[in-house]
Design an enzyme around this catalytic site. Structure first.
Site, mmCIF file in Angstrom:
data_model
loop_
_atom_site.group_PDB
_atom_site.id
_atom_site.type_symbol
_atom_site.label_atom_id
_atom_site.label_comp_id
_atom_site.label_asym_id
_atom_site.label_seq_id
_atom_site.Cartn_x
_atom_site.Cartn_y
_atom_site.Cartn_z
ATOM 1 N N TYR A 44 0.831 -1.195 0.000
ATOM 2 C CA TYR A 44 0.000 0.000 0.000
ATOM 3 C C TYR A 44 0.875 1.259 0.000
ATOM 4 O O TYR A 44 2.100 1.171 -0.078
ATOM 5 C CB TYR A 44 -0.980 -0.045 1.163
ATOM 6 C CG TYR A 44 -2.032 -1.136 0.975
ATOM 7 C CD1 TYR A 44 -2.943 -1.070 -0.080
ATOM 8 C CD2 TYR A 44 -2.098 -2.238 1.821
ATOM 9 C CE1 TYR A 44 -3.885 -2.063 -0.278
ATOM 10 C CE2 TYR A 44 -3.043 -3.237 1.634
ATOM 11 C CZ TYR A 44 -3.932 -3.141 0.579
ATOM 12 O OH TYR A 44 -4.865 -4.131 0.378
ATOM 13 N N ARG A 104 2.785 -1.051 10.836
ATOM 14 C CA ARG A 104 2.823 -2.374 10.204
ATOM 15 C C ARG A 104 3.621 -2.270 8.910
ATOM 16 O O ARG A 104 3.359 -1.393 8.085
ATOM 17 C CB ARG A 104 1.416 -2.890 9.901
ATOM 18 C CG ARG A 104 1.436 -4.369 9.519
ATOM 19 C CD ARG A 104 0.070 -4.975 9.355
ATOM 20 N NE ARG A 104 0.131 -6.419 9.591
ATOM 21 C CZ ARG A 104 -0.739 -7.291 9.117
ATOM 22 N NH1 ARG A 104 -1.758 -6.887 8.381
ATOM 23 N NH2 ARG A 104 -0.616 -8.578 9.386
ATOM 24 N N GLY A 148 -4.701 -13.892 12.588
ATOM 25 C CA GLY A 148 -5.492 -13.291 11.521
ATOM 26 C C GLY A 148 -6.655 -14.167 11.119
ATOM 27 O O GLY A 148 -7.729 -14.148 11.734
ATOM 28 N N ARG A 149 -6.462 -14.972 10.081
ATOM 29 C CA ARG A 149 -7.549 -15.824 9.594
ATOM 30 C C ARG A 149 -8.076 -16.763 10.669
ATOM 31 O O ARG A 149 -9.260 -17.120 10.663
ATOM 32 C CB ARG A 149 -7.061 -16.620 8.378
ATOM 33 C CG ARG A 149 -6.871 -15.790 7.114
ATOM 34 C CD ARG A 149 -6.127 -16.549 6.032
ATOM 35 N NE ARG A 149 -4.733 -16.811 6.407
ATOM 36 C CZ ARG A 149 -3.886 -17.519 5.677
ATOM 37 N NH1 ARG A 149 -4.288 -18.053 4.529
ATOM 38 N NH2 ARG A 149 -2.642 -17.701 6.070
ATOM 39 N N CYS A 157 -8.111 -22.704 11.589
ATOM 40 C CA CYS A 157 -8.175 -22.273 10.190
ATOM 41 C C CYS A 157 -7.511 -23.295 9.277
ATOM 42 O O CYS A 157 -6.416 -23.788 9.553
ATOM 43 C CB CYS A 157 -7.487 -20.920 10.067
ATOM 44 S SG CYS A 157 -7.227 -20.353 8.379
ATOM 45 N N CYS A 177 -11.870 -17.409 2.365
ATOM 46 C CA CYS A 177 -12.248 -16.119 2.937
ATOM 47 C C CYS A 177 -11.736 -14.963 2.091
ATOM 48 O O CYS A 177 -12.421 -13.960 1.890
ATOM 49 C CB CYS A 177 -11.730 -16.008 4.364
ATOM 50 S SG CYS A 177 -9.953 -16.313 4.555
ATOM 51 N N CYS A 202 -16.334 -17.808 6.215
ATOM 52 C CA CYS A 202 -15.388 -18.849 6.612
ATOM 53 C C CYS A 202 -16.024 -20.206 6.381
ATOM 54 O O CYS A 202 -17.192 -20.416 6.732
ATOM 55 C CB CYS A 202 -15.001 -18.684 8.080
ATOM 56 S SG CYS A 202 -13.915 -19.985 8.710
ATOM 57 N N GLU A 261 -23.913 -42.927 10.489
ATOM 58 C CA GLU A 261 -22.898 -42.709 9.468
ATOM 59 C C GLU A 261 -22.585 -44.040 8.795
ATOM 60 O O GLU A 261 -22.272 -45.028 9.460
ATOM 61 C CB GLU A 261 -21.649 -42.106 10.080
ATOM 62 C CG GLU A 261 -20.408 -42.119 9.206
ATOM 63 C CD GLU A 261 -20.604 -41.433 7.869
ATOM 64 O OE1 GLU A 261 -20.258 -42.050 6.841
ATOM 65 O OE2 GLU A 261 -21.127 -40.295 7.836
ATOM 66 N N GLN A 303 -16.514 -36.688 3.399
ATOM 67 C CA GLN A 303 -15.551 -36.459 2.326
ATOM 68 C C GLN A 303 -14.304 -35.701 2.790
ATOM 69 O O GLN A 303 -13.354 -35.549 2.017
ATOM 70 C CB GLN A 303 -16.220 -35.713 1.173
ATOM 71 C CG GLN A 303 -17.228 -36.557 0.423
ATOM 72 C CD GLN A 303 -17.755 -35.869 -0.817
ATOM 73 O OE1 GLN A 303 -17.060 -35.087 -1.459
ATOM 74 N NE2 GLN A 303 -19.002 -36.152 -1.156
#
Length: 632
Positions: A193, A241, A336-337, A360, A366, A379, A431, A439
């Site tokens: 940025y 940052r 973060g995530r 995560c 996301c 999410c 199940e 899966q």
């Protein structure tokens, strides 16, 4: 250029709750601010603000939940100081006018009332913007014209006469932040940025006093910091940052980044350290093993004495980070995530229940599926993200206890069973397989997400036990008498639409074909997983897709990551190619919904849920399962 030093005078003692011996749970200081622990919520763009950048209830409740979840400091998402030219695509927060103070103050109070501190991240996109996203359809701005970013719109060069005004945008944003009650501000000088564009030799090719040697390239950022400090005073914490390295040709070299940190040291109260930009997106949004960015933070900490924050899938490394913080290799750990996936990560870890954390998966749905496409962040494993208030209401005890049968222990069935049990219902799962996960076992066969998927399966198994859900494995729901149940949820997923070797069955069983050469046919994410697993087993693998791409039902970042791994293993990938035929071809085309007990489905007592009802993949499965149970 003048130099202003920060004031690190100690503040008075604060109540941080019961003592905890682990270093990460000890209080920490950033300037005059005392935090209850060493956990920071990293700034994550949610797009939960309104279309015009105002704070609304969705954004407040999202932050309130994460403050309640135990972090010491929340840093807001990229908050725009220049709505006309410098806002990011989508719905960012804004702080470019005093009229936004009311909403910002409400957000601050929500977080502080839960015992956390909150900093606002002041942000300007610079060149990382598109012309269509500017208020008057103007080109984005940058230190140097014409050097496009991942967003693809050529920027115009910033005139030297404009620079004081740009600096003042940050300063006024900081003034408003302090007035709104924020505990600190963070300047977003990372990820390509505007602040980092001046610093980087790749994007700053100016020949005036704002470009050239490091001292000149650093000048814009340093003057922004000084202007912010002048507005907020010496006792107000200012964080910076930065991407300490841009790992591509011509980008900011690590040594320049470290030298810049030394220039910042006397001016700011903490450094929030990451790497890369959106031209190297896999650096800043890693899908690789945890800790890939941690070395940057440790390198910075070796050069400065102020607090340093590290980031990079760190929920997987909590034990190691206890030692790192205890040994002063870094000071704070940013999540973060992982905070999207589970807002209670810190609280659960503090209680000694790390196995209860929804960790995560780092598949980047996301970011790549939603955020990059101008949609609100979601999410795949947290159905309540962005719907915190509604999800809280969904968890309230049911008025009448019901007997509920869930068919299928994949993600949809597990989510449905867990919420139904939490609400007080008597829940049973049947199940067909001999294990929970559905899966997920196929998706976790290849090494890429094996640890993450294995952890999620273990999470579901543990939570089902704790919730008192009875799980009957090896049982086909078609053989079960449904008359004794008030509600039946059929989470039986999908099945192959092909004849031949089913990729899901192959991966689930883990049976390696005898042939040394194997062909996978399909355009799906499953086709990528199957080809990758076969290549890892030493088979010469060819993936043939009838589409013009591979993994077309996945997000771009995940598909690209898996394709890159296939290339590294020497697999062949052919796109836009017809079905080669043959009984030995492993098939992974689009699957069809299961039709088990189709005649019994009435939409009331017996319902189809999950991908059987909605199609899609894991996100659709978990959403459908959770909200179906909320209706019982």
């Amino acid at each position: 250029m003048t130099t202003t030093t920060r004031n690190a005078a100690a503040a008075g003692p604060v109540d941080i709750g019961p003592a905890h011996p682990a270093p990460l749970f000890q209080p920490g200081r950033i300037g005059s601010m005392t935090l209850r622990n060493r956990f920071v919520q990293a700034p994550i763009f949610t797009q939960f603000a309104t279309t015009w950048g105002e704070v609304d209830q969705r954004l407040v409740e999202y932050h309130r939940a994460r403050a309640r979840g135990g972090v010491g400091l929340i840093i807001t998402e990229n908050t725009s100081v220049d709505w006309e030219l410098g806002r990011t695509v989508g719905n960012p927060m804004r702080i470019d006018h005093d009229r936004f103070r009311a909403g910002l103050t409400e957000l601050v109070e929500a977080v502080q009332n839960e015992g956390a501190k909150i900093a606002v991240q002041l942000h300007h996109t610079g060149r990382q913007n598109s012309q269509g996203n500017t208020e008057r359809n103007e080109p984005p701005i940058a230190p140097t014209a014409g050097i496009t970013s991942a967003f693809g719109t050529p920027p115009r060069a910033i005139e030297e006469s404009e620079i004081p005004g740009l600096i003042d945008l940050y300063a006024q944003g900081a003034r408003r932040a302090k007035a709104a009650g924020f505990d600190a501000v963070e300047l977003h000088g990372a990820h390509g940025y505007l602040l980092s564009q001046f610093l980087s030799p790749k994007t700053n090719r100016r020949t005036d006093a704002w470009g050239g040697p490091l001292e000149n390239r650093a000048r814009f950022a340093l003057e922004v910091v000084e202007a912010v400090r002048e507005e907020v005073g010496t006792d107000f914490p200012v964080l910076y940052r930065l991407s300490v390295e841009e790992p591509y040709e011509g980008g900011l070299p690590l040594e320049d980044g470290l030298a810049f940190c030394e220039l910042l040291e006397p001016l700011v109260d903490a450094l929030d350290v990451t790497g890369g930009n959106y031209d190297t997106a896999m650096t800043l949004l890693p899908m690789v093993p945890p800790g890939s960015l941690l070395g940057y933070a440790k390198a910075v900490k070796a050069r400065v004495s102020i607090p340093v924050i590290g980031v990079g899938r760190l929920t997987w490394l909590i034990d190691d980070l206890q030692d790192a913080v205890g040994d002063e290799e870094l000071d704070f750990v940013a999540l973060g995530r992982s905070q999207l996936a589970d807002p209670d990560t810190v609280a659960k870890t503090r209680r000694g229940e790390p196995e209860r954390v929804r960790r995560c998966l780092a598949v980047n749905e996301c970011v790549s599926r939603w955020m990059f496409n101008g949609q609100r962040t979601r999410c795949v494993i947290n159905p309540g993200l962005g719907q915190e208030q509604r999800a809280g209401e969904a968890r309230r005890p049911a008025a009448v206890r019901r007997r509920v049968l869930v068919a299928g222990a994949g993600p949809s069935g597990c989510e449905a069973a867990l919420l139904a049990a939490e609400r007080g219902h008597d829940v049973e799962i049947v199940e067909r397989a001999d294990r929970v996960g559905g899966q997920l076992h196929a998706w976790g066969a290849a090494s890429t997400f094996r640890a993450e998927i294995g952890n999620l399966v273990a999470f579901y198994e543990g939570e089902l036990r704790r919730a008192g859900v009875r799980v009957r494995r090896g049982t086909d729901v078609a053989s079960v008498d449904l008359t004794g149940y008030d509600h039946v949820l059929l989470a039986t997923g999908t099945e192959t639409a092909d004849t031949g070797v089913d990729a899901v069955a192959l991966l689930d069983a883990g049976t390696v074909p005898e042939s040394d050469e194997v062909t996978v046919f399909g355009e799906t994410e499953t086709a990528l997983f199957a080809a990758l697993w076969l290549a890892e087993q030493g088979r010469r693998t060819t993936l043939i897709s009838p589409a013009e791409g591979v993994g077309v039902d996945s997000n771009d970042m995940e598909a690209g990551h898996l394709a890159g791994q296939l290339e590294a293993l020497g697999a062949t990938v052919l796109t836009g190619t017809p079905d080669p035929g043959g009984a030995d071809v492993v098939r992974a085309t689009t699957r069809r919904p299961s039709d088990v007990l189709e005649d019994a489905v009435d939409g009331a007592r017996v319902r189809a849920i999950g991908t059987r009802a909605r199609g899609g993949r894991m996100y659709e499965a978990t959403q459908s399962g959770f909200w179906a149970a909320a209706e019982i």
